[in-house]
Design an enzyme around this catalytic site. Structure first.
Site, PDB file in Angstrom:
ATOM      1  N   GLN A 143       0.830  -1.213   0.000  1.00  0.00           N
ATOM      2  CA  GLN A 143       0.000   0.000   0.000  1.00  0.00           C
ATOM      3  C   GLN A 143       0.864   1.264   0.000  1.00  0.00           C
ATOM      4  OE1 GLN A 143      -3.140   0.615  -0.506  1.00  0.00           O
ATOM      5  NE2 GLN A 143      -3.635  -1.537  -0.776  1.00  0.00           N
ATOM      6  N   SER A 144       1.987   1.240  -0.663  1.00  0.00           N
ATOM      7  CA  SER A 144       2.879   2.399  -0.699  1.00  0.00           C
ATOM      8  C   SER A 144       2.258   3.577  -1.437  1.00  0.00           C
ATOM      9  CB  SER A 144       4.182   1.994  -1.389  1.00  0.00           C
ATOM     10  OG  SER A 144       4.953   3.136  -1.710  1.00  0.00           O
ATOM     11  N   ASN A 145       2.161   4.706  -0.742  1.00  0.00           N
ATOM     12  CA  ASN A 145       1.723   5.939  -1.408  1.00  0.00           C
ATOM     13  C   ASN A 145       2.800   6.434  -2.360  1.00  0.00           C
ATOM     14  OD1 ASN A 145      -0.752   6.298   0.174  1.00  0.00           O
ATOM     15  ND2 ASN A 145       0.643   6.655   1.894  1.00  0.00           N
TER      16      ASN A 145
END
Ligand SMILES: *Cc1c(COP(=O)(O)O)cnc(C)c1O
Length: 302
Positions: free
Chosen positions: A73-75
């Protein structure tokens, strides 16, 4: 001279938050929110400022592809894909772990921006990213987009904030890969920046101090709250869940479970401990909304 590719309209807004301030026991006009979450590109967030520098470097190198790493879930990975699309580059995102059965939150947006996703499995994203980059005409962007070069983006952001809020006393910010805090400290000094560690790196203080040493900024007296991590980076704590509710119910403001929720919990703790000396308090909203829709601890049946 650091070159940058403009990717958003500046300055980002600074907004009052009187109901949140009062809920925290602060005077109504003391708390402001700097809205880097409202950066327009790709769903917004702090990573866009650093990408103005890293994408310019990629274009300058003659690469046609950027490769970066992160949690699923890396922005940062999501915004790298968006910035690459804007710049006419391909993107390869090397993400930790196994491919999930459903692509929610940031992963859904990664697909939409046309990124190629590689799940690193047991081998670790950093090693796989080096290999992926070697098979292409690629520029490798580090974890979180952070280096002493790209952290300059947040020195510039600190200068932008000083023009908007000359009497800023404390800026509260989440610490992931450390570039955002390091840049702010370079602009504002160590005493005016309160970093809240998220567990993204093992030793936030050492990482931020290391970046500042390279940037010739202050490395002493860094203010870092490392009590908001709980069981670890990917887990939602009850305290952060409560901070999310307080922000939402006083100001209609959404903070995410991983970064800005922890920063909000750190702000609440600092306010109740009387740890916010003179001047305005600025909460830097660094984005992260898509991650909320991909966080397993927040999904429940009606
Ligand atoms: C990455 C991130 C941070 C932390 O920024 P770093 O420069 O990596 O320390 C804070 N908030 C959000 C929403 C992020 O995605």
């Amino acid at each position: 001279m650091t070159s940058a590719l403009p990717l958003f309209s500046r300055p980002t807004p600074v907004e009052p938050a009187p109901r949140l301030a009062e809920a925290l026991g602060l005077a109504a006009d003391r708390l402001l929110i700097k809205r880097d979450d409202l950066i327009g590109l790709g769903g917004g967030g702090n990573k866009v400022r650093k990408l103005e520098i890293t994408i310019a470097a990629a274009l300058g190198s003659g690469a046609d592809t950027v490769v970066t790493t992160g949690a699923p879930q890396s922005n940062h990975a999501r915004l790298t894909a968006a910035a690459a699309a804007r710049a006419g580059l391909r993107s390869v995102l090397v993400l930790e772990g196994e491919a999930p059965s459903r692509r929610l939150g940031n992963l859904l947006l990664d697909d939409l921006f046309g990124a190629e996703l590689v799940f690193a499995g047991e081998r670790g994203a950093a090693a796989v990213a080096v290999e992926e980059a070697a098979t292409r005409n690629a520029h490798l962007i580090p974890f979180g987009g952070t280096s002493a070069t790209s952290a300059v983006a947040y020195r510039w952001a600190g200068e932008e904030l000083l023009e908007q809020v000359p009497d800023v006393g404390t800026v509260v910010v989440a610490v992931g890969s450390g570039g955002t805090m390091a840049g702010l400290v370079a602009a504002l000094g160590a005493e005016r920046v309160l970093g809240v560690a998220t567990g993204a790196v093992a030793d936030a203080r050492a990482v931020v101090a290391g970046l500042l040493a390279e940037m010739r900024g202050p490395t002493e007296a860094l203010r870092i709250d490392d009590s908001r991590i709980g069981r670890g980076y990917e887990h939602l704590t009850p305290e952060v869940r409560r901070a999310m509710s307080i922000a939402a119910r006083t100001e209609g403001l959404v903070v995410d479970p991983t970064y800005t929720g922890r920063a909000m919990a750190g702000l609440i703790a600092a306010a109740s401990a009387g740890d916010l000396p003179g001047g305005r308090v600025v909460f830097l909203h660094t984005g992260g909304l898509p991650g909320l829709f991909g966080h397993p601890d927040l999904q429940h049946d009606g």
